[in-house]
Structures are given as structure tokens and as C-alpha cells.
Design an enzyme around this catalytic site. Structure first.
Site, short mmCIF file in Angstrom:
data_model
loop_
_atom_site.label_atom_id
_atom_site.label_comp_id
_atom_site.label_asym_id
_atom_site.label_seq_id
_atom_site.Cartn_x
_atom_site.Cartn_y
_atom_site.Cartn_z
N LYS A 81 56.58 39.86 54.99
CA LYS A 81 57.17 38.63 55.51
C LYS A 81 56.58 38.23 56.86
O LYS A 81 56.62 37.06 57.24
CB LYS A 81 58.69 38.75 55.58
CG LYS A 81 59.29 38.81 54.18
CD LYS A 81 60.79 38.74 54.17
CE LYS A 81 61.32 38.62 52.75
NZ LYS A 81 61.08 39.83 51.94
C1 LIG Z 1 60.99 39.80 50.53
C2 LIG Z 1 60.27 40.94 49.89
C3 LIG Z 1 59.84 40.89 48.54
C4 LIG Z 1 60.12 39.70 47.63
O1 LIG Z 1 59.38 38.56 47.99
P1 LIG Z 1 59.82 37.11 47.46
O2 LIG Z 1 58.92 36.15 48.14
O3 LIG Z 1 61.27 36.95 47.86
O4 LIG Z 1 59.65 37.10 45.97
C5 LIG Z 1 59.15 41.99 48.03
N1 LIG Z 1 58.92 43.09 48.78
C6 LIG Z 1 59.34 43.18 50.07
C7 LIG Z 1 59.08 44.44 50.83
C8 LIG Z 1 60.02 42.11 50.68
O5 LIG Z 1 60.44 42.24 51.95
#
Ligand SMILES: *Cc1c(COP(=O)(O)O)cnc(C)c1O
Length: 463
Positions: free
Chosen positions: A111
Site C-alpha cells: 500500500k
Molecule cells: C491491501 C492488501 C491486499 C489486497 O489488496 P487490494 O487492492 O485490496 O485487492 C493484499 N495484500 C496485502 C498485504 C495488503 O495489505
């Protein structure tokens, strides 16, 4: 470039307004009026670019004249200077698998790729408009820390993140509460995550309060997050293909809210030679069921799994894909979401379902399979996968020319990793020494009144 709502209820707006609006005011999601096309010659020419240079090329047509090129370049450079790896998102070979490491940012999860950029972008746009933004969110773990690191110390922005007291992992709690910048406000509520989220929803629903205090969100529906994430699909493709436009590459994407995999879909629609996008889910499999059947139906509950960032009931970015699947028919999108609201499900017809199957593959991976994947990858190569990444690697078994997205550093999920292989991954510098750091956090009752009162006091003091 202009932006529209998937539900057709807003007049076209520019990029800056789309970023500041987040969710469209008609309840839909914002999408660009058209998707810019990348030519084979551009793909060849871009193959030698750094992540930052590539980001500038990929983002520019979506932003147009609204941000001068040199300003955008500076925003991008600043955003990725906080990453610990010179390639930002390096691609590594692991026992025949290609792993795209997206976790070298300050909170060790993917993120950061989007939120480091979004924080700088907010600051830039607010300086220009003279406005302020007060971000409010609830977190059960990863998103809160990535959002806090995205905006810490930024002018004209305050951030308030609620977490359920004592119910998030100690590392995740420390990651947030050890950020001491004055614009960062951690609030531990005496309740559950659902209580915290309910409070946030009720304050956003209080429209006079929301507008008087310039409240905003940083959730995964912001278009700028999608845009920033599409860059690493181009970057990874270039390294696998060497820039040969004939060479198609697949991606396996650990999926929760559908933001990350939608960024891959966007790259494909722009002309990136993507063969398949694999939607890898855990036991919370609404998207996998949709790809298999064309029926998007909310399950009876959210299951807790070893990949908690993917424990979701409804995927908030899914509406964007549905809009493109239905060729931009906003009336149809709106009708389908009406179905969704009244019955908890929506369905596409057989011909659209065939297109879904052409766009995506999907698999739901159990906790047992996740542990087994961590174990087998470790024993064959010595490389440690985080549980989310393991879901993606497992879903891609047997595929050729596939890049698996690694969405978090394994040291963040020490328990699952320990259960799989009996040891812990070495911590990256960003996680080291966290437990000994000074913290700041206030504790409140889990009521909207308590949080509202605290926000008012803090914001009046901050002006
Ligand atoms: C948020 C997250 C996801 C999922 O991503 P999306 O964009 O919500 O599909 C997968 N793995 C980790 C470690 C995350 O923090």
C-alpha cells in the site's frame, strides 16, 4: 483528462478534483473519460526506464496539463525516495517463480506504493487550492499505518486513525503509534474493528460535520492509488519481456478490495501485453465465485484467515471493472448495484460472463494451502513468502510466464510464517526497534460522540 462517475451522476471533473473527491458524490467510483493508449513503440522505448521515469510516462496522460511535468516528476521522486530498494519494486527469481517485491516502502506493505504518492499529491494540491484535508479512517492493520506514513508531517493535512484497542498485532500498533508528527492522531477505541468502522461511517454520514471539518478518506477507491499501482505492472513487464511488445506476461495478484488487480486491468486496457490476470483470494472468495459463475453474491460472513488484509466481504473497486465490462453503461451499473443493495447479489449475463473469464483467472486458497505454499517455497529456495503473497503464488501454480505480486514483507506476519516453517523472517530496517520506540495514542469509548468531540477539539487546536 476528465473524470466521470461509474453511475453517471456527476458532471465531468478534472484530475485534481477527482483526487480530492475520492468517492463520487453520486455514490459511484470515479473513472477517466477515456483510457489512454500505449503504442508498441512506446512500450519498447519505456523498457529501459527507471520506476520513477516510467511512473511519469504512465501517469502523464491521466493528469494532462493539470500538473506541470516538472512538478509531477518532483512528486514522484519524493514519493519513491522513501523506498529502501533502488529499483523501488524489484523483480526476483525464486525457484522458477518470478516475485515482484512491492514491500520496500516505509511500512513494508504494497500500500506504500500508492499512499506515499497520494500523500505528496494531496499536499501539493492543497497548497495550490489553499484548502485543508482532515483524513479519518478505521484500520484493522495495514492500511492505517500506510496512510499515516503517507501524510506524516505534511502541511494542511491532519490524520485520525481509529483502531480497536488491543485487537491489532503489536507490530501494527507500534507502526502507527510510534509516528510522533503533530498531524498524526492515533485513537484506540474500546471496542471491535466493526465498532471503529461504524463510528467512521457515522461521522462521514453527518454531512454538516463532514463539510465543516473538511473530512476525507484515503481508502482504496481513490483514483490516484489505482494509477500509482498500475506503474509496477509496466515495470515488471519490461523486465520480463525486455521491451518486446509480442511477449505477453501474466500476473497473479493477492486480492481483497480489487484495487491492485484493477490497476493491472487498467494497464492491460492501456495496451500492456498482459496474458492473464489471476485474482487470488483466500476463503473470502466473492471475487473467485464471480469469475467462475458470473454471480457476485455476498457471503454469510467475513472469515478470519492467515492473510487478514484480504478478509473482505465486498470488494470496493469491483464497480470500476463492472463499468468497463458493461461498456460504460452507467444505467446498467446503477441498476446492478440496486440489486446488490436489495438482495446482496448481482449477476451478469452469459455473454458478459465469457468476457470475465477471458479477462481473469481466479482461485480461492485455503489457510492450509497458504501454509503449505510458504513451506514448499522455503524448502525449495530458502525464500520466505508472506501469507498474502503465498495465496498468489499458490493460485498461479502451473502457469508459465507469470509474475506473482508480493504484497507484504514476511516479517510483518511472523505468526503465520512461524507456523509454516518454524522460524521468523529477518526484519527489514523499517520494522527494527519498533517495540522500543516512544508512542503516542489516545484512548476513547467506542462511540461516535466521543470521537467527534475529540476531532473537534484537536482540529480547533491545530488551526
Ligand atoms: C491491501 C492488501 C491486499 C489486497 O489488496 P487490494 O487492492 O485490496 O485487492 C493484499 N495484500 C496485502 C498485504 C495488503 O495489505
Amino acid at each position: 483528462m476528465h473524470y466521470l462517475s461509474t453511475r453517471g451522476g456527476i458532471a465531468p471533473i478534472g484530475f485534481a478534483d477527482a483526487v480530492m473527491m475520492g468517492l463520487a458524490t453520486d455514490g459511484g467510483l470515479l473513472i477517466p473519460a477515456e483510457i489512454p493508449e500505449v503504442t508498441p513503440d512506446q512500450l519498447r522505448a519505456w523498457a529501459g526506464l527507471s520506476f520513477q521515469e516510467l511512473a511519469l510516462e504512465v501517469m502523464t496522460p491521466f493528469i494532462g496539463e493539470e500538473i506541470p511535468r516538472e512538478d509531477l516528476r518532483a512528486l514522484i521522486d519524493r514519493s519513491y525516495a522513501t523506498f529502501a530498494h533502488p529499483q523501488v519494486t524489484p523483480l526476483v527469481e525464486v525457484g522458477g517463480n518470478r516475485i515482484l517485491e512491492l514491500f520496500h516502502g516505509p511500512t513494508a506493505a504494497f500500500k506504500d506504493v500508492a499512499l506515499q504518492f497520494l500523500g505528496n499529491l494531496f499536499e501539493y494540491l492543497l497548497a495550490r487550492s489553499g484548502g485543508r484535508l482532515n483524513i479519518l479512517g478505521a484500520t484493522s492493520g495495514d492500511t492505517g499505518s500506510a496512510a499515516i506514513y503517507g501524510v506524516r508531517g505534511k502541511e494542511r493535512i491532519q490524520i485520525f486513525i481509529l483502531h480497536p484497542k488491543g485487537r491489532i498485532s503489536p507490530i501494527q500498533e507500534r507502526q502507527m503509534t510510534s509516528v510522533l508528527d503533530e498531524n498524526v492522531h492515533n485513537i484506540a477505541v474500546r471496542g471491535t474493528f466493526d465498532d471503529a468502522q461504524g463510528i467512521v461511517k457515522s461521522l462521514f454520514g453527518d454531512l454538516p460535520f463532514k463539510s465543516a471539518y473538511s473530512l476525507g478518506a484515503v481508502n482504496s477507491i481513490n483514483w490516484a492509488r489505482i494509477l500509482a499501482q498500475s506503474v509496477y505492472y509496466f515495470h515488471a513487464w519490461a523486465r520480463v519481456s525486455g521491451g518486446d511488445p509480442e511477449r505477453r506476461v501474466s500476473f497473479s495478484v493477492p486480492t481483497g478490495n480489487f484495487g491492485d488487480v484493477f490497476a493491472g486491468y487498467l494497464a492491460k486496457r492501456m495496451g500492456l501485453p498482459v496474458e492473464r490476470l489471476v485474482i487470488a483470494t483466500n476463503r473470502n472468495d466473492i471475487l473467485t465465485r464471480f469469475v467462475r459463475t458470473g454471480d457476485y453474491a455476498v457471503g454469510d460472513r467475513v472469515y478470519q484467515t492467515l492473510s487478514p488484509a484480504m478478509d473482505i466481504q465486498i470488494a470496493s473497486n469491483f464497480e470500476r471493472y463492472l463499468y468497463y465490462l458493461l461498456d460504460g453503461d452507467s444505467d446498467r451499473v446503477r441498476a446492478l448495484f440496486e440489486d446488490m443493495r436489495s438482495s446482496g447479489r448481482l449477476e451478469v449475463d452469459a455473454s458478459h460472463h465469457r468476457r470475465v473469464e477471458a479477462d481473469f483467472a481466479a482461485a480461492a486458497v485455503t489457510d492450509e494451502e497458504t501454509l503449505e505454499q510458504i513451506r514448499s517455497t522455503y524448502s525449495s529456495s530458502g525464500y520466505i513468502l508472506c501469507p498474502h503473497t503465498a495465496v498468489g503464488v499458490h493460485a498461479a501454480r502451473g502457469m508459465r510466464d507469470v509474475v506473482c505480486l508480493a504484497t507484504a514483507h514476511p516479517a510483518k506476519f511472523a505468526e503465520a510464517v512461524g507456523e509454516a516453517i518454524g522460524l521468523e523472517a529477518a526484519q527489514p530496517p523499517s520494522l527494527q526497534g519498533l517495540m522500543g520506540k516512544e508512542c503516542r495514542c489516545i484512548e476513547l469509548d467506542a462511540t461516535a460522540e466521543a470521537v467527534k468531540g475529540h476531532l473537534q477539539g484537536a482540529l480547533e487546536a491545530a488551526v
